[in-house]
Design a protein around this motif. Structure first.
Motif, PDB file in Angstrom:
ATOM      1  N   ASP A  28       7.785   5.335  -5.504  1.00 25.56           N
ATOM      2  CA  ASP A  28       8.531   4.334  -4.727  1.00 25.56           C
ATOM      3  C   ASP A  28       7.629   3.489  -3.826  1.00 25.56           C
ATOM      4  O   ASP A  28       7.968   3.222  -2.679  1.00 25.56           O
ATOM      5  CB  ASP A  28       9.592   5.043  -3.886  1.00 25.56           C
ATOM      6  N   ALA A  29       6.481   3.057  -4.349  1.00 26.39           N
ATOM      7  CA  ALA A  29       5.510   2.299  -3.537  1.00 26.39           C
ATOM      8  C   ALA A  29       5.853   0.818  -3.530  1.00 26.39           C
ATOM      9  O   ALA A  29       6.080   0.215  -4.583  1.00 26.39           O
ATOM     10  CB  ALA A  29       4.102   2.502  -4.087  1.00 26.39           C
ATOM     11  N   SER A  30       5.880   0.241  -2.337  1.00 20.63           N
ATOM     12  CA  SER A  30       6.162  -1.187  -2.181  1.00 20.63           C
ATOM     13  C   SER A  30       5.233  -1.777  -1.129  1.00 20.63           C
ATOM     14  O   SER A  30       5.175  -1.277  -0.004  1.00 20.63           O
ATOM     15  CB  SER A  30       7.619  -1.424  -1.757  1.00 20.63           C
ATOM     16  N   PHE A  31       4.505  -2.817  -1.500  1.00 15.83           N
ATOM     17  CA  PHE A  31       3.720  -3.605  -0.555  1.00 15.83           C
ATOM     18  C   PHE A  31       3.257  -4.862  -1.275  1.00 15.83           C
ATOM     19  O   PHE A  31       3.512  -5.035  -2.478  1.00 15.83           O
ATOM     20  CB  PHE A  31       2.531  -2.828   0.038  1.00 15.83           C
ATOM     21  N   ALA A  32       2.599  -5.765  -0.564  1.00 16.24           N
ATOM     22  CA  ALA A  32       2.185  -7.039  -1.157  1.00 16.24           C
ATOM     23  C   ALA A  32       0.808  -7.430  -0.648  1.00 16.24           C
ATOM     24  O   ALA A  32       0.364  -6.968   0.405  1.00 16.24           O
ATOM     25  CB  ALA A  32       3.205  -8.140  -0.830  1.00 16.24           C
ATOM     26  N   VAL A  33       0.132  -8.289  -1.415  1.00 17.43           N
ATOM     27  CA  VAL A  33      -1.156  -8.873  -1.020  1.00 17.43           C
ATOM     28  C   VAL A  33      -0.998 -10.383  -1.085  1.00 17.43           C
ATOM     29  O   VAL A  33      -0.577 -10.929  -2.110  1.00 17.43           O
ATOM     30  CB  VAL A  33      -2.297  -8.426  -1.959  1.00 17.43           C
ATOM     31  N   ARG A  34      -1.341 -11.057   0.008  1.00 20.93           N
ATOM     32  CA  ARG A  34      -1.190 -12.510   0.085  1.00 20.93           C
ATOM     33  C   ARG A  34      -2.543 -13.205  -0.062  1.00 20.93           C
ATOM     34  O   ARG A  34      -3.589 -12.588   0.119  1.00 20.93           O
ATOM     35  CB  ARG A  34      -0.534 -12.883   1.424  1.00 20.93           C
ATOM     36  N   PRO A  35      -2.548 -14.507  -0.363  1.00 26.38           N
ATOM     37  CA  PRO A  35      -3.818 -15.235  -0.476  1.00 26.38           C
ATOM     38  C   PRO A  35      -4.607 -15.173   0.832  1.00 26.38           C
ATOM     39  O   PRO A  35      -4.040 -15.284   1.929  1.00 26.38           O
ATOM     40  CB  PRO A  35      -3.372 -16.676  -0.774  1.00 26.38           C
ATOM     41  N   GLY A  36      -5.919 -14.984   0.723  1.00 26.86           N
ATOM     42  CA  GLY A  36      -6.768 -14.943   1.899  1.00 26.86           C
ATOM     43  C   GLY A  36      -6.562 -13.726   2.768  1.00 26.86           C
ATOM     44  O   GLY A  36      -6.938 -13.720   3.950  1.00 26.86           O
ATOM     45  N   GLU A  37      -5.996 -12.669   2.214  1.00 26.74           N
ATOM     46  CA  GLU A  37      -5.709 -11.454   2.980  1.00 26.74           C
ATOM     47  C   GLU A  37      -6.393 -10.264   2.326  1.00 26.74           C
ATOM     48  O   GLU A  37      -6.420 -10.147   1.101  1.00 26.74           O
ATOM     49  CB  GLU A  37      -4.197 -11.214   3.022  1.00 26.74           C
TER      50      GLU A  37
END
Length: 309
Positions: A28-37
């Motif tokens: 149940d893993a949820s996360f995100a990666v944004r540009p320049g991060e």
């Protein structure tokens, strides 16, 4: 806007005689990666970090949930769509030596990109691109080209792999324990290089078990325990005000230079009995089939249930 998003991702394996048992590696893993991060995915060995990286790179299929890139389900990509994905997303792994064939010169990993993806580019133009990519990772082309892998250091080989990714003009780099085999001075070079790439707008998922590295370089930290995300948020908040007992235990295990080891207090970490999640959501049950959603303690500082193990 997020580039890479994990939405309730699970990964299970069939193990034992005739696949009679199921082992859940990621839950149940949820996360995100944004540009320049730069997002650090932190956890001990066996916590599922590399499995998440491999699923994001399509090297391992997702059991449940979805991984999307710019809104597209990665698992549904085929043909040109998948080739386009790999032009934007690349991975660099822990052992640089395993990525090279010892009987070929090291720069073969650069030239195979031209034959496979850029056959229309002439030799002179390609050499200019290779030189520019190597210089951007602080390598002198004259010192590394036409050399065999055993003639180069681990740091040089690792940076050459990053240069390979840059030749594709990628938008997202998945870096899985890329400095754990390097010496201290080379580690700083690679970390500073990642900082430079982030400043240029590259999104980076930095997979590590080293808390100090995650603290030094990341914008956000995701703490993974036994395949479950137990805490995440801005790095300063996660490290400065840890909410989950596991995060506090990890931080308390880091040696302190000003404290002798024999003076380090033993036993449970202060506050380990608290479950901040249920302080925020007192009526939320602990579901036996999976962890409840993370609760927001302070804006984007999220924490999971401490009772669910």
């Amino acid at each position: 806007m997020s580039m890479l998003t994990l939405d309730r991702v699970w990964k299970s394996y069939r193990v034992g005689a005739f696949g009679g048992r199921e082992l859940t590696a990621v839950r149940d893993a949820s996360f995100a990666v944004r540009p320049g991060e730069l997002v650090s995915l932190i956890g001990e060995s066996g916590s599922g970090k590399t499995t998440i990286g491999r699923m994001a790179l399509r090297l391992t299929p997702v059991s449940k949930g979805a991984i999307t890139y710019d809104g597209q389900d990665v698992s549904a990509l085929t043909g040109r769509g998948l080739a386009g994905y790999y032009r934007n997303v690349q991975g660099v792994f822990q052992d640089p030596f395993s990525s090279y064939n010892p009987i070929f010169k090291a720069d073969r990993v650069l030239h195979t990109i031209r034959s496979g993806l850029f056959p229309e580019v002439g030799a002179a133009e390609w050499r200019k691109r290779v030189d520019a990519a190597l210089e951007s990772v602080r390598l002198d082309p004259r010192q590394v080209l036409d050399k065999y892998p055993h003639q180069l250091s681990g740091g040089q080989l690792q940076r050459m792999l990053i240069a390979r990714a840059l030749l594709l003009d990628i938008r997202l780099l998945i870096a899985d324990e890329i400095i754990s085999m390097l010496d201290a001075s080379t580690r700083i070079d690679v970390l500073n290089l990642l900082g430079d790439l982030k400043a240029r707008g590259l999104g980076i998922l930095f997979i590590t078990h080293d808390l100090s590295l995650g603290h030094y370089i990341s914008d956000r930290a995701v703490i993974l325990r036994r395949g479950v995300v137990v805490e995440m948020g801005p790095t300063g908040k996660v490290f400065g005000e840890p909410l989950h007992p596991y995060t506090r235990t990890l931080l308390s295990s880091v040696p302190q230079l000003h404290t002798k080891w024999e003076r380090t207090p033993a036993g449970p970490v202060a506050g380990a009995e608290r479950c901040v999640y249920h302080e925020l959501r007192p009526d939320e049950p602990c579901e036996p089939g999976g962890p409840p959603a993370l609760a927001s303690a302070d804006g984007d500082h999220l924490v999971g249930c401490a009772r669910l193990d």
